[in-house]
Design a protein around this motif. Sequence first.
Motif, mmCIF file in Angstrom:
data_model
loop_
_atom_site.group_PDB
_atom_site.id
_atom_site.type_symbol
_atom_site.label_atom_id
_atom_site.label_comp_id
_atom_site.label_asym_id
_atom_site.label_seq_id
_atom_site.Cartn_x
_atom_site.Cartn_y
_atom_site.Cartn_z
ATOM 1 N N ALA A 421 0.817 -1.218 0.000
ATOM 2 C CA ALA A 421 0.000 0.000 0.000
ATOM 3 C C ALA A 421 0.849 1.266 0.000
ATOM 4 O O ALA A 421 0.532 2.232 -0.702
ATOM 5 C CB ALA A 421 -0.945 -0.009 1.201
ATOM 6 N N ALA A 422 1.925 1.293 0.771
ATOM 7 C CA ALA A 422 2.721 2.517 0.905
ATOM 8 C C ALA A 422 3.277 2.980 -0.438
ATOM 9 O O ALA A 422 3.109 4.143 -0.828
ATOM 10 C CB ALA A 422 3.856 2.299 1.902
ATOM 11 N N SER A 423 3.931 2.088 -1.173
ATOM 12 C CA SER A 423 4.536 2.492 -2.440
ATOM 13 C C SER A 423 3.480 2.722 -3.514
ATOM 14 O O SER A 423 3.586 3.666 -4.310
ATOM 15 C CB SER A 423 5.546 1.440 -2.907
ATOM 16 N N ALA A 424 2.438 1.893 -3.537
ATOM 17 C CA ALA A 424 1.396 2.034 -4.559
ATOM 18 C C ALA A 424 0.658 3.354 -4.417
ATOM 19 O O ALA A 424 0.419 4.057 -5.406
ATOM 20 C CB ALA A 424 0.411 0.870 -4.476
ATOM 21 N N MET A 425 0.313 3.718 -3.183
ATOM 22 C CA MET A 425 -0.472 4.934 -2.979
ATOM 23 C C MET A 425 0.386 6.186 -3.105
ATOM 24 O O MET A 425 -0.096 7.241 -3.526
ATOM 25 C CB MET A 425 -1.179 4.895 -1.617
ATOM 26 N N LYS A 426 1.674 6.090 -2.782
ATOM 27 C CA LYS A 426 2.566 7.239 -2.965
ATOM 28 C C LYS A 426 2.679 7.578 -4.451
ATOM 29 O O LYS A 426 2.557 8.746 -4.859
ATOM 30 C CB LYS A 426 3.946 6.933 -2.388
#
Length: 438
Positions: A421-426
């Motif tokens: 989630a962290a990298s995808a949403m960033k």
Amino acid sequence: MCAFRHTAALAVAVTLGLGAASASAVDVRYMLWDSNQMPAYQQCAADFHKLHPDITIKINQVGWYDYWTTLATGFVSGTAPDVFTDHLAKYPEFAKNGQITDLTQYVQRDKVDTGAYTKGLYEIWGRDGKQYGLPKDWDTIGFIVNMDAAKKAGVTLADLQNMTWNPKDGGSFEHIVRKLTVDANGVDALNPKFDKKKVTMYGYQTPADIDMTGQNTWSFFAVSNGVQLQAKPWDARYAYDDPKLVDTLDYLAGLPSKGVSDNFENVKALGSDAMFIARKVAIVPQGSWMITYFNQNAKFPTAWVPLPVGPTGVRATELNGLADSIWSGSKVKDQAWQWVKYMGSPLCQNVVASRGVVFPSIDGMAEKAISEQKSRGIDSSAFLTMAKSKTFPPPIGDNGAQINQVISNAVTSVLMGKSDAASAMKAANAQANQLLRD
């Protein structure tokens, strides 16, 4: 943006004309997508014609999945309806392209009481001093629960109405979901002997119809966790990279691995609502526009309950509101306005409320709709509870179609377990904000 998606996919034209037509008789073409609302608006059209014998309303109902394509084709070909039910996720693009009419002059001329509408519903349809729609109804989100499953699991209605949630251990929400999840041997997910590879009923299911609003999928969890996707409508920055949204999506993505939700690919194929009807899942989130659908299709006791209280100490829901807009290419704008004004008036909204299908936009009408539903054995008060909780508008800005695709793809990838989630949403947020500024 998930409103009324279980309506028929075929267009049905209805012409309503009463009394003798005058030499200056005008037809106003109106399009909506919800077949459940057709009877109410047929009645409104008939009543309207009595007041305006020179105006005949022709209603065309087109199911949700074909609706926006039909409208876009009509804009290009010059055959769009004079008036149509509009959506908050769609109107910014229509306004930017000059496809819908600024209603300000009509509102001011006829002294429409815009303060009569539920707070926030009128304003959100305006930008830069222009008004693009007159509110017709509103919706919130709740959980629908299989009460047969709840009874067997020893879960009471009070338990369901007072759930709490957090992204660390899931709170009482996850405890209840585990109790409601049952394997082929009748063992629930709280039991060490639970076999998550042979689940016969999942406790909870996130729907697969993901979009940038997360209306009935993830936004209510996220906002109750402290997320604010946009400071205000039309603000030039989104916050899809908020760590609290990341935590929320990670939590939801982790439910299938615990065996309490089905994997996302299966849900995309089956549909969470159909899974609920088939008794494959005990709780699903859905909007108030689906009350009639579940009442007609669920062959077992159900209950609507409010969403869980999150880490911030509140329940949260998107408060979405539909409106009626006038096509800028209409040759009968004055008559079209009379119809739009009538649909947004107590005269028509009383009729809509009496049908108990949706909650009309004028204050006090929702209570009438709830009373009508109660007379049919449906307690929909959970949606009013949500409307009195923390509410928020959907993100609104330019280039919505492109941004929706970016965010939808990112969230879907997370929920399918293909991205963290962290990298995808960033990455998605950076792209969305660039599109917002373009």
